[in-house]
Design an enzyme around this catalytic site. Structure first.
Site, mmCIF file in Angstrom:
data_model
loop_
_atom_site.group_PDB
_atom_site.id
_atom_site.type_symbol
_atom_site.label_atom_id
_atom_site.label_comp_id
_atom_site.label_asym_id
_atom_site.label_seq_id
_atom_site.Cartn_x
_atom_site.Cartn_y
_atom_site.Cartn_z
ATOM 1 C CD GLU A 1 -25.065 77.836 -70.655
ATOM 2 O OE1 GLU A 1 -25.796 77.808 -71.661
ATOM 3 O OE2 GLU A 1 -25.116 76.991 -69.743
ATOM 4 C CG HIS B 1 -26.024 79.390 -65.263
ATOM 5 N ND1 HIS B 1 -25.197 78.888 -64.278
ATOM 6 C CD2 HIS B 1 -25.697 78.700 -66.392
ATOM 7 C CE1 HIS B 1 -24.444 77.942 -64.785
ATOM 8 N NE2 HIS B 1 -24.701 77.807 -66.079
ATOM 9 C CG HIS C 1 -21.896 74.479 -64.200
ATOM 10 N ND1 HIS C 1 -23.083 73.807 -64.198
ATOM 11 C CD2 HIS C 1 -21.934 75.301 -65.270
ATOM 12 C CE1 HIS C 1 -23.822 74.225 -65.221
ATOM 13 N NE2 HIS C 1 -23.156 75.137 -65.888
ATOM 14 C CG HIS D 1 -19.792 78.619 -67.794
ATOM 15 N ND1 HIS D 1 -20.716 79.444 -67.203
ATOM 16 C CD2 HIS D 1 -20.450 77.477 -68.091
ATOM 17 C CE1 HIS D 1 -21.884 78.822 -67.153
ATOM 18 N NE2 HIS D 1 -21.758 77.629 -67.694
ATOM 19 C CB CYS E 1 -21.673 69.183 -65.077
ATOM 20 S SG CYS E 1 -22.188 70.830 -64.541
#
Lengths: 150, 150
Positions: A63, A65, A69, A103, A117
């Site tokens: 995914e 975004h 992270h 990723h 994370c």
């Protein structure tokens, strides 16, 4: 919660008063054998700290975004795809997933892969790749081998 | 920085391309034998992740502030004061330091105490206790024993 100041670690990467959750709420995103525990999340914290554990041979959703992270590996070994890089990861390694980078994390076959994370508490929802985007990623041989790995 | 996506861990709780820093910039705050490494800090992250290491017998500054600490112990053992609680801490324990709580971390005599600390990137400066505030804390016998510990 017994003590809001101290939550003791329990053998096996669990914590007192920390719920073991499903990795994703939605049933639509593909993944295999991942759990999630939220270690720090509060109205007066801008960030959140989560612990994810990928069982041997498991993998997180591919995914991307906008939110970033900041990952710290805590246990095990495996590989990750970040953008177009496939990297080998092990204990205490630091992985940064920049905004809009595709990723995925994959555990080695023999041991779970566990990592912290850090993310912003306020963040956008992940996007899954379209068929075209996945095909574009797979034009890179090592990325294709990673994504279709055992 | 060699690879902005991966910073490998180095033996001894160091990381590639992560600078070992003084714990405090100012010379005025009392502490003993503490180092600081910033593991995640970026303009597009609301939080920061730092690794602190307290040498055997060392201790961090007794201080308080509005911003919250979300701490994950990574190595060693020791004790911490948070508010009026003295707690025993060890690997993977989670410690929350609420807003305006006096706090200090002390390593055991035999091993370094290393921990991750998540904070907001934008945060207030710590306050040191006045003599009266320190005296008020020391009215609690276990807090006094902690603060004046070996």
């Amino acid at each position: 919660m017994t003590n809001p100041i101290l939550r003791k670690a329990i053998d096996g990467f669990r914590w007192e008063d920390v719920e073991m959750r499903a990795y994703k709420d939605e049933a639509t995103a593909p993944f295999r054998s991942v759990t999630r525990q939220v270690l720090a999340s509060a109205p007066d914290l801008s960030g959140e700290l989560r612990y994810f554990e990928v069982a041997p041979g498991g993998w997180t959703t591919l995914e991307r975004h906008q939110h970033v992270h900041a990952v710290t590996i805590l246990r095990g070994h495996g590989r990750a795809l970040v953008g177009d890089q496939v990297i080998e990861i092990g204990p205490l390694d630091l992985v940064t997933v920049p905004a809009w980078s595709w990723h995925q994390f994959r555990a080695a076959a023999d041991k779970p892969l566990g990592f912290l994370c850090m993310v912003d508490a306020t963040r956008d929802r992940p996007q899954l790749p379209t068929a075209e985007e996945r095909a574009a990623l797979e034009t890179l041989p090592d990325v294709a081998a990673f994504l279709n790995g055992p």
